[in-house]
Enzyme design. Structure first.
Site, PDB file in Angstrom:
ATOM      1  N   ARG A   1       0.851  -1.196   0.000  1.00  0.00           N
ATOM      2  CA  ARG A   1       0.000   0.000   0.000  1.00  0.00           C
ATOM      3  C   ARG A   1       0.882   1.240   0.000  1.00  0.00           C
ATOM      4  O   ARG A   1       1.948   1.249   0.626  1.00  0.00           O
ATOM      5  CB  ARG A   1      -0.862   0.052   1.274  1.00  0.00           C
ATOM      6  CG  ARG A   1      -2.161  -0.730   1.197  1.00  0.00           C
ATOM      7  CD  ARG A   1      -3.175  -0.081   0.260  1.00  0.00           C
ATOM      8  NE  ARG A   1      -4.413  -0.818   0.216  1.00  0.00           N
ATOM      9  CZ  ARG A   1      -4.656  -1.859  -0.597  1.00  0.00           C
ATOM     10  NH1 ARG A   1      -3.746  -2.278  -1.438  1.00  0.00           N
ATOM     11  NH2 ARG A   1      -5.833  -2.477  -0.569  1.00  0.00           N
TER      12      ARG A   1
ATOM     13  N   GLU B   1      -1.963   7.947  -4.345  1.00  0.00           N
ATOM     14  CA  GLU B   1      -2.277   7.485  -5.702  1.00  0.00           C
ATOM     15  C   GLU B   1      -3.755   7.766  -6.017  1.00  0.00           C
ATOM     16  O   GLU B   1      -4.570   7.780  -5.103  1.00  0.00           O
ATOM     17  CB  GLU B   1      -1.944   5.990  -5.856  1.00  0.00           C
ATOM     18  CG  GLU B   1      -2.760   5.078  -4.975  1.00  0.00           C
ATOM     19  CD  GLU B   1      -2.350   3.611  -5.086  1.00  0.00           C
ATOM     20  OE1 GLU B   1      -1.155   3.290  -4.962  1.00  0.00           O
ATOM     21  OE2 GLU B   1      -3.258   2.781  -5.285  1.00  0.00           O
TER      22      GLU B   1
ATOM     23  N   HIS C   1      -0.584   0.129  -9.507  1.00  0.00           N
ATOM     24  CA  HIS C   1      -1.396  -0.679  -8.570  1.00  0.00           C
ATOM     25  C   HIS C   1      -2.075  -1.841  -9.302  1.00  0.00           C
ATOM     26  O   HIS C   1      -3.312  -1.940  -9.321  1.00  0.00           O
ATOM     27  CB  HIS C   1      -2.421   0.198  -7.839  1.00  0.00           C
ATOM     28  CG  HIS C   1      -2.921  -0.433  -6.569  1.00  0.00           C
ATOM     29  ND1 HIS C   1      -3.308   0.287  -5.471  1.00  0.00           N
ATOM     30  CD2 HIS C   1      -3.098  -1.736  -6.216  1.00  0.00           C
ATOM     31  CE1 HIS C   1      -3.722  -0.523  -4.513  1.00  0.00           C
ATOM     32  NE2 HIS C   1      -3.602  -1.779  -4.940  1.00  0.00           N
TER      33      HIS C   1
HETATM   34  C1  DGY Z   1      -5.883  -5.536  -2.624  1.00  0.00           C
HETATM   35  O1  DGY Z   1      -6.503  -6.581  -2.792  1.00  0.00           O
HETATM   36  O2  DGY Z   1      -5.767  -5.017  -1.512  1.00  0.00           O
HETATM   37  C2  DGY Z   1      -5.294  -4.923  -3.846  1.00  0.00           C
HETATM   38  O3  DGY Z   1      -4.375  -3.922  -3.522  1.00  0.00           O
HETATM   39  C3  DGY Z   1      -6.371  -4.413  -4.777  1.00  0.00           C
HETATM   40  O4  DGY Z   1      -6.805  -3.183  -4.371  1.00  0.00           O
END
Ligand code: DGY
Length: 324
Positions: free
Chosen positions: A238, A267, A285
């Site tokens: 993240r 982002e 992402h």
């Molecule tokens: C998640 O599954 O957390 C991925 O980052 C998709 O947003």
């Protein structure tokens, strides 16, 4: 009458069709980003929703939808959901663990290899017509094989990343607050070390932590300073776990060899400092983005929603205290 549900982002038609067998579906196949106000408006009168990691499911949004019983994220991460607010409001919240481990681990490796072998910059150079011929000393990269792989956060995805290192004859170190049980650790052929040792010894450091106030900027200037100047940092978890400004300074100043980044602070806005660097591989992402995995994530979220609104305990319930 069927319960009404929202699907907050565009998904595969098969997912809408599956939900339509159980619910009256308000979809968003135009993929308009709803934001706080849009979510408040579209969640009014809904019993549940399939939601994405991009949806800010704040206390405010939840309070504005008193008919809501379940929010089912199609993501493993759920830092977009105010879980405490859900629990207070009696709303079940769910995520999609497990189904995206392999695909996300694959992308971690893709970025690791891309950073080690300088693929994005070499490709740009070639496309720009700058390749005048083979040279002995040209685009020298870093060997991945026999190097030390460090993993910060050793949940399911971290363990999957570790298992992929066997083929590269790597030494695998990891850190998490509580070490894995011995048999699980042996199955990953990985050794627990403290965080400082992990930072100092890793040639490649992969971050796989959930985002929370406790993990905000867990990799900042001080941590980067402990890393080898030859090391590479990979973030597929993240944005906000890494202090992007500090990372850019380290990459620019040669205090870190390279980075592979799939997630960013704020982002989809990107710190423009990344764009001027040749020693970073950037992706938007896409950790879990293969057709079959995204289908599995959406169908898992649909299973959770169908169970929750059908009076069953959803398989991936995050706040079990809400389930009666
Ligand atoms: C998640 O599954 O957390 C991925 O980052 C998709 O947003």
């Amino acid at each position: 009458m069927k319960p009404r549900v929202l699907v907050s982002r565009a998904v595969f038609p098969e997912v809408i069709a599956r939900l339509a067998g159980h619910f009256e579906v308000d979809d968003n196949q135009a993929d308009v980003i709803l934001g706080v106000d849009g979510l408040k408006a579209r969640l009014a009168g809904k019993a549940g929703a399939l939601t994405a990691a991009t949806d800010p499911l704040t206390a405010d949004v939840i309070a504005a939808a008193p008919s809501l019983k379940a929010l089912c994220n199609f993501a493993v991460g759920y830092n977009n959901i105010d879980l405490a607010a859900c629990t207070r409001a009696g709303v079940m919240a769910t995520n999609t663990p497990g189904v995206l481990d392999d695909t996300t681990a694959d992308l971690a490796w893709a970025l690791l290899m891309a950073s080690a072998r300088r693929l994005p910059a070499a490709e740009r150079w070639l496309r720009n017509g700058e390749w005048k011929g083979w040279e002995f000393v040209q685009w020298l990269g870093t060997d991945v094989h026999h190097a030390t792989l460090g993993i910060l956060g050793m949940g399911r995805i971290g363990q999957t990343v570790a298992r992929r290192a066997w083929g590269f004859d790597m030494k695998v170190l990891y850190h998490k607050r509580t070490p894995l049980p011995a048999e699980q650790e042996a199955a990953c052929r990985a050794s627990w070390v403290d965080k400082e040792t992990l930072l100092r010894e890793s040639d490649f450091l992969v971050l796989l932590l959930p985002y929370s106030p406790a993990t905000h900027h867990i990799i900042g200037a001080a941590e980067l300073a402990l890393m080898k100047p030859t090391a590479h940092l990979i973030n597929v978890a993240r944005g906000g776990i890494v202090d992007d400004e500090a990372l850019i300074a380290a990459l620019r100043g040669g205090r870190l060899a390279g980075a592979g980044m799939d997630v960013f602070e704020g982002e989809p806005k990107l710190n423009p400092g990344f764009l001027g660097l040749d020693n970073v591989a950037l992706t938007p992402h896409i950790g879990s983005s293969s057709r079959s995995t995204r289908m599995a994530m959406a169908m898992t979220a649909a299973d959770n929603l169908i169970a929750a609104l059908g009076g069953q305990r959803p398989p991936n319930l995050l706040n079990p205290e809400v389930f009666k």
